[in-house]
Structures are given as C-alpha cells and as structure tokens.
Design an enzyme around this catalytic site. Structure first.
Site, PDB file in Angstrom:
ATOM      1  CD  GLU A   1      -2.476   1.785   0.268  1.00 12.51           C
ATOM      2  OE1 GLU A   1      -2.362   2.977  -0.067  1.00 12.51           O
ATOM      3  OE2 GLU A   1      -3.197   0.969  -0.332  1.00 12.51           O
ATOM      4  CE  LYS A   2      -1.171   5.795  -4.667  1.00 11.25           C
ATOM      5  NZ  LYS A   2      -1.107   6.478  -5.969  1.00 11.25           N
ATOM      6  NE  ARG A   3      -4.940   6.218   0.889  1.00 14.60           N
ATOM      7  CZ  ARG A   3      -5.479   7.127   0.085  1.00 14.60           C
ATOM      8  NH1 ARG A   3      -5.372   8.406   0.375  1.00 14.60           N
ATOM      9  NH2 ARG A   3      -6.107   6.750  -1.011  1.00 14.60           N
TER      10      ARG A   3
ATOM     11  N   GLY B   1      -7.459   2.555   1.955  1.00 12.12           N
ATOM     12  CA  GLY B   1      -7.667   3.167   0.653  1.00 12.12           C
ATOM     13  C   GLY B   1      -8.401   4.492   0.705  1.00 12.12           C
TER      14      GLY B   1
ATOM     15  CB  CYS C   1     -13.327   3.421   1.099  1.00 13.69           C
ATOM     16  SG  CYS C   1     -14.772   3.106   2.132  1.00 13.69           S
TER      17      CYS C   1
ATOM     18  N   GLY D   1     -17.276  12.014 -11.090  1.00 16.24           N
ATOM     19  CA  GLY D   1     -17.030  10.578 -11.196  1.00 16.24           C
ATOM     20  C   GLY D   1     -15.596  10.206 -10.868  1.00 16.24           C
TER      21      GLY D   1
ATOM     22  CG  ASP E   1     -13.374   1.499  -7.403  1.00 14.81           C
ATOM     23  OD1 ASP E   1     -14.318   0.716  -7.162  1.00 14.81           O
ATOM     24  OD2 ASP E   1     -13.225   2.587  -6.817  1.00 14.81           O
TER      25      ASP E   1
ATOM     26  CG  HIS F   1     -45.834  -1.697  15.523  1.00 17.83           C
ATOM     27  ND1 HIS F   1     -46.074  -0.842  14.474  1.00 17.83           N
ATOM     28  CD2 HIS F   1     -46.515  -1.209  16.594  1.00 17.83           C
ATOM     29  CE1 HIS F   1     -46.879   0.124  14.882  1.00 17.83           C
ATOM     30  NE2 HIS F   1     -47.172  -0.067  16.176  1.00 17.83           N
TER      31      HIS F   1
END
Length: 500
Positions: A66-68, A73, A75, A306, A347, A479
């Site tokens: 993971e690069k972050r 991620g 999200c 997008g 993605d 209910h």
C-alpha cells in the site's frame, strides 16, 4: 539455498525494525526481497485489504502493498468513512438548529466548531486504519508500505515509503489499486479553491458559496454537508437528471427534498470555463445543448464528476495486461486477467465503483486462487446515497424492467403512513417495490427514508434468494419500525397494504 535466503530475510527484517539501523537499514532495503508468497495484493483499500485477510485465513501466505502509508484506501482515508462522519456531525447541527425546539429541546446559543468537527472525523479515520493494521497482524498478513509496480507476472518492485526498495515475489498477484478522481478539461483541481472530494473533507472554513460539479452520490453527499453548515450550494450537472442510475420516481422526490433543504440545481448544464484569478472562483456555464452563457460566483468549487480506474504506472503494459478503452482491466469470471497468475478486483475492473462491491470481489478472487468457488451477484449489489433522508436501492429500476419487456407490478408505501416515522417526526420518504407480475419475484427495491441504507439489506437478501413480495410481506416485522414500510410496500405489490 532456501535456508540461507530465509536467514538473510530474517536478518534484514530484524535490522529494518531497529530504529538505530540508519544507513545499514537503507542499504539492506535496496537489496531486500520478499519471497515464497502465495498471494501479493497491490493496494490496501476495501478490496485489497479484505482480499489479503481472506487469503491469509485460507492458509495462503500473503503480502499487501500500500502506497498511502495507511490502510483502507480512498474509502477509509478520504472517502466513505470521513464523509459519513461529516454527514453525521452536520446533520446533528442541522437538527439542533431546525428541529430540536419542536421536540422541546431549546438552546440559548448554538455554534459550529469546525476544527472540533474535523478532529472527530480524523479520530474516527485514524482508529479504523489502525484497526486494519491490527487485523493484518492477527491474520499474519505481511504489510509493505510503498509504491508497487509489476516487473513480471510474479514480481512486484516496491519503492518503500521510508526509503530504498524491495521486490515482492508471489505465485499470484491481485491488482486492487482502486480509482482516482476524474478530472474535467480546463478545470484544474488545486485542493484550495477547486477541490476534489478529498479537499472538500478538509476545508478550513465554511464557504459562503459552494458550487458542486456533478450530481452523483459524492457530489450530493458533500453538498449536503456544507449546505447544512450554512453554505449556499449550487449543483451543476451535465445530464438531465441527478443520480441517473436511480429509479425515476424516487429521483424526482429526492430532488424535491434536496431543493426543500435549499440546495439549487442547474441540470443539462456544462462548465466551459473557470477563472481563479480573484479571491474566489468564477465558473462560466452554458446549456449542455449550447446557448447563452452565464457566470457563477463561488468561494469553493467541488469537482465531483465521477472516478476513473487507477491503473497508471503499475507496469501492466510491461507484462501485457489487457484493458478496455476506459482504462479498466479485463478479467474473466475468476478475476484473472489475460496474464496467468495476475488478477484484478474492485474499481479497476468493470462494474460499480463501490467499496462493498470491491470487498466481495476480493473474497471471491482469493477463494478461486485457493481452489474453492467464489461468486459475486452484481445484480444484488446495493447502492446508498447518505444524505438525509438516505436513498438506497438494489436490483432493477422500474424503467429498466419496463425496457426489458417483463410484465411487472409495483407496490409503494409512503413514510407519512408509517407510525415510527411519524413518531420521530421524520416522515418524508417512500418505499417502492418492483416485482415480476407472473411469479411475484422481487426485481428491485428503492427506499427514500431515514436509515434507508440499513433497511435495504432485507431487500438484498430477498433478491439474492429469489424471494417474492409476498415472502417479505408475510415476514413479521417489529413494530414500530421504519422497516415496516417495506413490508407494507410489498403488501401493496401483490394485494393491498394495511395502513393506507
């Protein structure tokens, strides 16, 4: 040789963990190699980290790159989670300002502490990212912080975030790098005046005027946050409708609700110019079909048109991975690319760009790798807009069913007739069920209601198992609950509702 390699790796790892290793650690990183891995996951977002954990649970030696520098991620770090934190905080403020007095709760002074609100959001994010690291440790997933690039179908070169490089070797490689913000021609995102969703989550002050380009899920959610906090929000959308994938009837009611909350919409409108030379932003727009131009003034412009698959600089061209014209990686039903041993999920492949869809991809993918059977039913993936009220849906819209030529019937139930919604004074919304006429099998469910994102899962389960509207209607619902509106809508689908 294997024992010697193992000894070298253990020695290198031990030195890298020592804070005083200094230059020796840097030198060792330059030559370090992680070998004998069954699964290498490139990307630590929802799809990637879930795939890594599941692979480890299935007994596969797993490494996640993971690069972050933090897992989760887009999200978890700058998307789903921080936006929901701000949506909740801003909703609490809005309720205190506009609704509490009606319930007998009064304040002499109400103010917004934006730094405290941001701090709460950041604390939530930090806790969850650390939680994933804990899950990696628990499941013995090796976590490599760095930027990965495929150099062969079984090797990933990694530029480590703390300096040096390494090579991770694996029998199977999963590309799970997610997506990035889609840019617009002539609109430069500087994360100051013109921001992406990332910048919109970290504004230092509440803008007086906010223009949102794009009326999709993200744009409407972030627009709602700042609208509640006092911004004048205008949403510019090229298409004729907001959230084009939404059921038409629900969409119209949803837009009316947002307009009632003082959000403005300019549909069938395109942006043709941006001027940031002054203290704010001047946005030149015109009708999508052409016509008279106008100028919108804004303090902040949010670009939310997008997302696009993140596949650049991954070395995919080097090993010959096929992609479509949209930059998405092509995979078969087992999530394998045209290159043997290289897989892709989330993605970066065709399908809805949703975190929960990526998670399901990841689990199914590693099940295939482990020699088991995996499956994702893309017709039963729910979508949720986390405004207030929320809008949640699963399955087909009425328009899609009509276009398919299937004979169908529709049941509806308004929240105005739901006792729980009336009791809590939050009764604007609707539940709509679309079912096949001959068999009564549920084809689609669409809900606009408080906590619609929680209620929708009953409908997801119904679609997954081919349930009829009568099946749901004959299931006892507690209910009073807002969920009873779904039961009543199902009653309306095949017979008549009780409370309307």
């Amino acid at each position: 040789m294997a024992m010697a390699s193992l000894a070298r790796r253990r020695a290198a790892d031990a030195l890298l963990r020592r804070p005083q290793a200094g230059a020796w650690a840097s030198a060792l990183r330059a030559y370090a190699t992680i070998e004998d891995t069954d699964v290498v996951v490139v990307g630590g977002g929802p799809g990637g980290y879930v795939a890594a954990i599941k692979a480890a649970q299935l007994g596969l030696r797993t490494t996640c790159i993971e690069k972050r520098g933090t897992l989760g991620g887009t999200c978890l770090n700058v998307g789903c989670i921080p936006s929901k934190a701000l949506l909740h905080s801003s909703h609490m403020y809005h309720e205190a300002k506009s609704s509490f007095a009606h319930h007998g709760v009064k304040f002499s002074n109400l103010e917004i502490d934006l730094p405290a609100m941001m701090s709460q959001k950041d604390k939530a994010v930090a806790g969850l990212t650390k939680g994933i690291e804990g899950l990696f440790m628990k499941n013995k997933v090796e976590y490599v912080r760095g930027i990965g690039r495929l150099v062969s179908p079984s090797e990933v070169a990694v530029d480590l975030l703390d300096g040096g490089c390494t090579t991770v070797k694996g029998k199977n490689i999963i590309i799970a790098t997610g997506s990035d913000v889609k840019s617009l021609p002539g609109v430069h995102i500087d994360e100051k005046k013109i921001v992406s969703s990332t910048g919109a989550l970290a504004l230092k002050e509440i803008p007086k005027k906010l223009v949102v380009i794009g009326a999709g899920y993200i744009g409407l959610e972030m627009g709602s946050v700042w609208n509640r906090l006092g911004s004048e929000v205008t949403v510019v959308e090229f298409a004729r409708d907001i959230v084009p994938s939404m059921d038409g009837e629900i969409r119209k009611q949803f837009q009316r609700m947002l307009e009632k909350q003082k959000m403005k919409f300019m549909l069938k409108t395109k942006v043709i110019g941006v001027d940031t030379s002054g203290s704010g932003v001047k946005l030149t727009v015109e009708p999508a079909a052409g016509g008279e131009q106008s100028v919108l003034d804004a303090d902040i412009v949010l670009v939310s048109a997008g997302r696009t698959p993140y596949t650049a600089d991954l070395g995919l061209d080097t090993i010959g991975v096929e992609m479509d014209k949209g930059g998405r990686i092509l995979v078969d039903k087992r999530f394998m690319t045209n290159v043997n041993g290289v897989y892709a999920i989330g993605d970066v492949i065709p399908g809805p760009m949703l975190a929960h869809k990526a998670e399901e991809d990841g689990i199914a993918c590693v099940e295939f790798i482990a020699g088991k059977e995996g499956h994702v039913d893309y017709d039963s993936v729910p979508g949720v807009v986390y405004t207030h009220p929320e809008v949640a849906s699963v399955g087909k819209t009425e328009e899609q069913v009509k276009e398919s030529g299937i004979a169908y019937q529709v049941g509806k139930f308004p929240l105005l007739a739901n006792s729980r919604a009336k009791a809590i004074d939050d009764a604007e919304g609707l539940v709509k069920v679309v079912a096949e006429k001959e068999t009564d099998r549920v084809l689609g469910v669409h809900i606009m209601a408080p906590n619609a994102g929680e209620i929708i899962h009953e409908a997801v389960l119904a679609l997954q198992y081919g349930a009829s509207s009568e099946d749901i209607a004959r299931t006892c619902h507690a209910h009073p609950t807002v969920s009873e509106a779904l039961k009543e809508a199902c009653l309306d689908t095949y017979t008549k509702p009780i409370h309307m």
